[in-house]
Design a protein around this motif. Structure first.
Motif, mmCIF file in Angstrom:
data_model
loop_
_atom_site.group_PDB
_atom_site.id
_atom_site.type_symbol
_atom_site.label_atom_id
_atom_site.label_comp_id
_atom_site.label_asym_id
_atom_site.label_seq_id
_atom_site.Cartn_x
_atom_site.Cartn_y
_atom_site.Cartn_z
ATOM 1 N N VAL A 117 0.644 -1.376 0.028
ATOM 2 C CA VAL A 117 0.618 0.061 -0.410
ATOM 3 C C VAL A 117 1.333 1.270 -0.090
ATOM 4 C CG1 VAL A 117 -0.254 -0.243 2.689
ATOM 5 C CG2 VAL A 117 -1.724 0.855 1.207
ATOM 6 N N VAL A 118 0.782 1.985 -0.725
ATOM 7 C CA VAL A 118 1.303 3.634 -0.539
ATOM 8 C C VAL A 118 0.670 4.711 -0.618
ATOM 9 C CG1 VAL A 118 2.808 5.371 -2.796
ATOM 10 C CG2 VAL A 118 2.247 2.248 -3.110
ATOM 11 N N LEU A 119 0.534 5.186 0.635
ATOM 12 C CA LEU A 119 -0.359 6.481 0.964
ATOM 13 C C LEU A 119 0.359 7.579 0.795
ATOM 14 C CD1 LEU A 119 0.035 3.533 3.392
ATOM 15 C CD2 LEU A 119 -2.050 5.605 4.924
ATOM 16 N N GLY A 120 -0.333 8.827 0.167
ATOM 17 C CA GLY A 120 -0.030 9.745 -0.649
ATOM 18 C C GLY A 120 0.950 9.459 -1.490
ATOM 19 N N ALA A 121 0.833 8.845 -2.597
ATOM 20 C CA ALA A 121 1.191 9.192 -3.571
ATOM 21 C C ALA A 121 1.210 10.732 -4.439
ATOM 22 C CB ALA A 121 0.498 7.711 -4.524
ATOM 23 N N PHE A 147 4.492 -7.310 -6.381
ATOM 24 C CA PHE A 147 3.486 -7.417 -5.425
ATOM 25 C C PHE A 147 1.715 -7.931 -6.201
ATOM 26 C CE2 PHE A 147 6.060 -4.616 -3.160
ATOM 27 C CZ PHE A 147 5.934 -5.690 -1.983
ATOM 28 N N GLY A 148 1.440 -8.877 -5.257
ATOM 29 C CA GLY A 148 -0.062 -9.510 -6.094
ATOM 30 C C GLY A 148 -1.068 -9.012 -6.322
ATOM 31 N N GLN A 149 -0.870 -7.009 -5.269
ATOM 32 C CA GLN A 149 -1.791 -5.681 -5.586
ATOM 33 C C GLN A 149 -0.565 -5.331 -4.330
ATOM 34 O OE1 GLN A 149 -6.123 -6.833 -3.846
ATOM 35 N NE2 GLN A 149 -6.093 -4.617 -2.888
ATOM 36 N N VAL A 150 -0.895 -4.049 -5.627
ATOM 37 C CA VAL A 150 -0.662 -2.544 -4.508
ATOM 38 C C VAL A 150 -1.896 -1.520 -4.623
ATOM 39 C CG1 VAL A 150 0.843 -0.948 -4.843
ATOM 40 C CG2 VAL A 150 1.854 -2.577 -6.201
ATOM 41 N N THR A 151 -2.270 -0.860 -3.631
ATOM 42 C CA THR A 151 -3.082 -0.228 -2.849
ATOM 43 C C THR A 151 -2.608 1.066 -3.021
ATOM 44 O OG1 THR A 151 -4.817 -1.646 -2.167
ATOM 45 C CG2 THR A 151 -5.369 0.239 -1.434
ATOM 46 N N VAL A 152 -3.194 2.119 -3.756
ATOM 47 C CA VAL A 152 -2.870 3.253 -3.697
ATOM 48 C C VAL A 152 -3.745 4.034 -2.740
ATOM 49 C CG1 VAL A 152 -1.762 5.465 -4.490
ATOM 50 C CG2 VAL A 152 -1.470 3.527 -6.135
ATOM 51 N N MET A 153 -3.601 5.139 -1.766
ATOM 52 C CA MET A 153 -4.545 6.169 -0.761
ATOM 53 C C MET A 153 -3.803 7.272 -1.293
ATOM 54 S SD MET A 153 -5.291 3.481 2.499
ATOM 55 C CE MET A 153 -5.302 1.887 2.693
ATOM 56 N N ASP A 154 -4.957 8.302 -1.407
ATOM 57 C CA ASP A 154 -4.367 9.679 -1.507
ATOM 58 C C ASP A 154 -5.859 10.411 -0.643
ATOM 59 O OD1 ASP A 154 -2.383 10.408 -2.759
ATOM 60 O OD2 ASP A 154 -3.336 9.382 -4.581
ATOM 61 N N SER A 155 -5.815 11.356 0.242
ATOM 62 C CA SER A 155 -6.658 12.760 1.139
ATOM 63 C C SER A 155 -7.381 12.971 -0.502
ATOM 64 C CB SER A 155 -6.045 13.405 1.209
ATOM 65 O OG SER A 155 -4.822 13.265 0.996
ATOM 66 N N GLU A 156 -6.558 13.461 -1.409
ATOM 67 C CA GLU A 156 -7.180 13.681 -2.337
ATOM 68 C C GLU A 156 -8.285 13.280 -3.389
ATOM 69 O OE1 GLU A 156 -8.556 16.680 -1.779
ATOM 70 O OE2 GLU A 156 -7.547 17.744 0.019
ATOM 71 N N ASP A 157 -8.343 13.636 -4.875
ATOM 72 C CA ASP A 157 -8.707 12.893 -5.332
ATOM 73 C C ASP A 157 -7.394 12.666 -6.960
ATOM 74 O OD1 ASP A 157 -11.260 12.849 -5.479
ATOM 75 O OD2 ASP A 157 -11.914 14.300 -6.067
ATOM 76 N N ASN A 158 -6.597 11.880 -7.038
ATOM 77 C CA ASN A 158 -6.057 11.645 -8.673
ATOM 78 C C ASN A 158 -5.915 11.581 -10.110
ATOM 79 O OD1 ASN A 158 -6.194 8.916 -8.015
ATOM 80 N ND2 ASN A 158 -4.342 9.285 -6.319
ATOM 81 N N MET A 159 -5.100 10.891 -10.855
ATOM 82 C CA MET A 159 -5.714 11.108 -12.382
ATOM 83 C C MET A 159 -5.070 8.884 -12.324
ATOM 84 S SD MET A 159 -2.712 13.314 -13.622
ATOM 85 C CE MET A 159 -2.794 12.469 -15.348
ATOM 86 N N LEU A 160 -5.353 8.613 -11.223
ATOM 87 C CA LEU A 160 -4.888 7.321 -11.292
ATOM 88 C C LEU A 160 -5.322 5.893 -11.678
ATOM 89 C CD1 LEU A 160 -2.304 5.039 -10.341
ATOM 90 C CD2 LEU A 160 -2.997 4.304 -8.054
ATOM 91 N N GLN A 161 -6.979 6.512 -11.569
ATOM 92 C CA GLN A 161 -7.857 5.568 -11.634
ATOM 93 C C GLN A 161 -8.508 5.606 -13.102
ATOM 94 O OE1 GLN A 161 -9.873 3.500 -9.367
ATOM 95 N NE2 GLN A 161 -10.432 2.697 -11.173
ATOM 96 N N GLU A 162 -8.287 6.866 -13.732
ATOM 97 C CA GLU A 162 -8.351 7.301 -15.413
ATOM 98 C C GLU A 162 -7.307 6.731 -15.963
ATOM 99 O OE1 GLU A 162 -8.174 10.955 -18.207
ATOM 100 O OE2 GLU A 162 -9.110 11.625 -16.270
ATOM 101 N N TRP A 163 -5.983 6.257 -15.575
ATOM 102 C CA TRP A 163 -4.675 5.829 -16.440
ATOM 103 C C TRP A 163 -4.870 4.687 -15.877
ATOM 104 C CZ3 TRP A 163 -0.960 2.285 -13.990
ATOM 105 C CH2 TRP A 163 -0.215 2.256 -15.381
ATOM 106 N N LEU A 164 -5.178 3.790 -14.688
ATOM 107 C CA LEU A 164 -6.018 2.609 -15.008
ATOM 108 C C LEU A 164 -6.273 1.717 -15.451
ATOM 109 C CD1 LEU A 164 -5.349 1.483 -11.176
ATOM 110 C CD2 LEU A 164 -4.029 1.239 -12.420
ATOM 111 N N GLU A 165 -7.817 2.989 -16.381
ATOM 112 C CA GLU A 165 -8.600 2.278 -16.989
ATOM 113 C C GLU A 165 -9.063 2.291 -18.552
ATOM 114 O OE1 GLU A 165 -11.813 4.861 -15.514
ATOM 115 O OE2 GLU A 165 -12.273 4.079 -14.102
ATOM 116 N N SER A 166 -7.868 3.062 -18.859
ATOM 117 C CA SER A 166 -7.744 3.460 -20.462
ATOM 118 C C SER A 166 -6.386 2.105 -20.981
ATOM 119 C CB SER A 166 -6.784 4.858 -20.397
ATOM 120 O OG SER A 166 -5.526 4.935 -19.572
#
Length: 305
Positions: A50-54, A69-88
């Protein structure tokens, strides 16, 4: 919620436009990657990370992390671009990387701190009342459950520059707009209470990092420590003149204690004291930020004692 504040991986697709810093040498991202890679090599069995504050995934090479790692969870206190990048991107990246945003690391959102604090400021609450509320919040947040469903879930817990961003700058910005209403002694009283709450949140955050770890997992954390302005640029020259690692480490700790950002010094010292001495990693480097400021940064990695 708090107010807004004024390629080396096999899973990267061809034509990838995001820069993960994989080809950089000697930069901040290079040193982060080195610290994370060394930490992974010391893990017995990498499972989940898990990465906090990416943020917008500028500091951590997430695709490379997902290879280990089999799974990497990325946490942020604000919105980021990661989900958009993952979907593309799709493919292995989408299956292994998981993005969680608007995560409350402190518990302040659960007690509606920022809304209540702003309302008290708008209504001209006396300094003593403000200070009392701030100090009471340090105890209120400890009763709030944070990420309970993820406790003891990760082999590797990574904190990416969170200690200095947790709380203080946002709350100070809110207070700054109302300072003219208060006397110098009133301001000092409120500021002392803000520092008290900040210090509690920093040490509570370290406890959260360790609570997310599986047995024998490792925590990795880094943050900016000292702002290298004109008066402090000679620190790096003195550091390079020292011959041994022991001398350099001793000098760094002296510099951190004398010039370090308070939240960073408290957070890293408290975390250091919570980790075992064996296989403890400590790195320090110069960090040239996109804002034009230069910092002396420090990173730690180890297992809880």
């Amino acid at each position: 919620m708090r107010p807004p504040f004024p390629g080396r991986s096999m899973i990267e697709p061809e034509g990838e436009t995001l820069d993960w810093g994989g080809k950089e040498f000697g930069t901040h991202r290079y040193h982060v990657r080195r610290l994370v890679d060394e930490s992974i090599r010391l893990l017995g069995r990498p499972e989940k990370a898990v990465v906090l504050g990416a943020g917008n995934h500028g500091e951590v090479d997430l695709p490379a992390l997902a290879v280990h790692f089999g799974q990497v969870t990325v946490m942020d206190s604000e919105d980021n671009m990661l989900q958009e990048w993952l979907e593309s991107t799709g493919g292995l990246a989408l299956s292994r990387l998981k993005s969680l945003t608007r995560v409350d690391y402190t518990g302040l959102d659960q007690i509606s701190f920022y809304e209540t604090y702003e309302e008290m400021l708008e209504n001209g609450a006396p300094a003593a009342e403000l200070a009392g509320y701030l100090r009471d919040c340090a105890f209120q947040v400890r009763r709030q459950e944070r990420l309970l469903h993820l406790k003891k879930s990760f082999s590797l817990v990574v904190s990416s520059g969170v200690h200095t961003q947790l709380f203080y700058l946002y709350a100070l910005t809110q207070f700054h707009g109302y300072m003219e209403r208060y006397s110098a002694s009133d301001i000092r009283q409120v500021m002392e209470a803000l520092v008290y709450l900040r210090n509690g949140l920093v040490t509570d955050y370290n406890q959260l990092l360790l609570a997310l770890l599986k047995p024998e997992g490792r925590v990795v954390a880094w943050t900016e420590m000292v702002l290298l302005d004109e008066a402090k640029k000679g620190i790096v020259d003195e550091l390079y003149m020292l011959q041994s690692e022991q001398e350099r480490t001793s000098y760094l700790f002296e510099v951190f204690g004398k010039y370090g950002l308070e939240a960073a010094v408290l957070g890293m010292k408290d975390l250091h004291d919570k980790l075992r001495s064996e296989q403890l990693l400590f790195h320090s480097w110069v960090w040239h930020t996109e804002t034009g400021r230069t910092y002396l940064a420090a990173g730690l990695s180890g297992r809880p004692s």
